[in-house]
Design a protein around this motif. Structure first.
Motif, PDB file in Angstrom:
ATOM      1  N   GLY A 210      41.586 -32.890 -40.994  1.00 27.39           N
ATOM      2  CA  GLY A 210      42.952 -32.416 -40.855  1.00 27.39           C
ATOM      3  C   GLY A 210      43.190 -31.314 -39.854  1.00 27.39           C
ATOM      4  N   PHE A 211      42.301 -31.113 -38.889  1.00 28.24           N
ATOM      5  CA  PHE A 211      42.432 -29.970 -37.975  1.00 28.24           C
ATOM      6  C   PHE A 211      42.729 -30.367 -36.531  1.00 28.24           C
TER       7      PHE A 211
ATOM      8  N   TYR B 279      41.770 -20.629 -36.311  1.00 27.40           N
ATOM      9  CA  TYR B 279      41.850 -19.732 -37.463  1.00 27.40           C
ATOM     10  C   TYR B 279      41.958 -18.246 -37.134  1.00 27.40           C
TER      11      TYR B 279
ATOM     12  N   ARG C 208      45.843 -18.045 -41.105  1.00 26.98           N
ATOM     13  CA  ARG C 208      45.846 -18.893 -42.301  1.00 26.98           C
ATOM     14  C   ARG C 208      44.815 -20.011 -42.239  1.00 26.98           C
ATOM     15  N   GLY C 209      44.322 -20.300 -41.038  1.00 30.36           N
ATOM     16  CA  GLY C 209      43.319 -21.344 -40.913  1.00 30.36           C
ATOM     17  C   GLY C 209      42.039 -21.059 -41.676  1.00 30.36           C
TER      18      GLY C 209
ATOM     19  N   ALA D 115      42.305 -22.831 -45.036  1.00 34.06           N
ATOM     20  CA  ALA D 115      42.233 -24.285 -44.904  1.00 34.06           C
ATOM     21  C   ALA D 115      40.820 -24.740 -44.558  1.00 34.06           C
TER      22      ALA D 115
ATOM     23  N   GLU E 183      38.654 -24.562 -47.635  1.00 39.01           N
ATOM     24  CA  GLU E 183      38.903 -25.719 -48.501  1.00 39.01           C
ATOM     25  C   GLU E 183      38.156 -26.949 -47.990  1.00 39.01           C
ATOM     26  N   ALA E 184      38.190 -27.163 -46.672  1.00 40.80           N
ATOM     27  CA  ALA E 184      37.490 -28.306 -46.092  1.00 40.80           C
ATOM     28  C   ALA E 184      35.982 -28.197 -46.310  1.00 40.80           C
TER      29      ALA E 184
END
Length: 271
Positions: free
Chosen positions: A204-205, A242, A252-253, A256, A259-260
């Protein structure tokens, strides 16, 4: 499996976890005695640290560990790579010697002198830096992997790195693609399943590449090239995903990406 050395930290995971998150380049700490051997003034040194440090990768790994269903182990370098780079070969096998960036750097990211002419930075109070810092670090990583093999039967080493959006002069292979996430693989230690799991976790990046601009994966030499129980993958995150470059604040990256990474850890724990 505990170690009180100030140059690295081994943070325990769940006893059943085979995953070791390795964070070698997140620190900016340089001991005073090592700083004395660096010719840059304080302003120039801070600028170099902005360029060379994989900022916040320790934070990404820490958050990922906390969010994983089964907590992985973490091995985190507490010193800057300007002290020693634990992921280089400590001898003539290292290709980065060509630009003065072997296990002990003598040049900066922009090719400037880091340590005095004729001084390769290998001596600290009569003891070579590779003996003071590099070899104990390598031995501790080897011990950590050995522990996982003895207790779980396998070890998965995941390197957590970052790299700048624009190539720096020191890069030997900086002409290739620079995707948001680069996965470094090894022909022997990175299976197709491991690579596919990472590609799915980081989908998703905005794009994933393999071995460009950086390739390979870290495995202790004791196991490198012959022990299939040790698998490995390097995750290189482009810094604009990020953080503010160079050396700026986190964005905020970070969350995320954590999480990944946690999703990847969960898959690797249950395989």
């Amino acid at each position: 499996m505990n170690d009180a050395s100030p140059s690295y930290r081994l943070l325990p995971g769940a006893p059943e976890s085979p995953v070791l998150l390795h964070v070698p380049h997140s620190s900016r700490v340089i001991p005073a005695a090592v700083r004395d051997g660096i010719v840059l003034d304080d302003v120039a040194l801070e600028r170099e640290l902005d360029h060379i440090t994989d900022a916040y990768t320790d934070r990404i790994a820490e958050r990922a560990a906390g969010r994983s269903a089964v907590r992985p182990w973490r091995f985190v370098n507490q010193l800057s790579r300007l002290v020693i780079d634990p992921e280089r070969f400590p001898d003539e096998r290292e290709e980065m010697l060509a630009v003065g960036m072997g296990a002990v750097y003598t040049r900066t990211t922009h090719g400037e002198v880091l340590r005095p002419a004729g001084d390769d930075g290998r001596s600290l109070g009569g003891q070579p830096l590779v003996d003071r810092y590099f070899h104990p670090y390598a031995a501790a990583m080897t011990h950590a992997v050995t522990h996982l093999l003895e207790t779980v039967g396998r070890a998965v080493v995941i390197d957590v790195h970052s790299y700048p959006t624009e190539p720096l002069p020191y890069e030997l292979h900086g002409e290739g693609p620079r995707p948001p996430v680069c996965l470094g693989s090894d022909r022997f230690h990175t299976s197709a399943d491991l690579l596919a799991a990472a590609e799915a976790a980081f989908a998703g990046f905005g794009g994933i590449g393999v071995n460009s601009p950086f390739g390979g994966a870290y495995v202790p030499l004791k196991y490198y090239g012959h022990d299939t129980r040790v698998t490995a993958l390097m995750i290189e995150i482009r810094r604009d995903v990020y953080m503010t470059e160079p050396g700026g604040s986190a964005g905020r990256g970070v969350g995320a990406l954590a999480e990944a990474l946690a999703r990847l850890v969960d898959v690797l724990t249950t395989v």
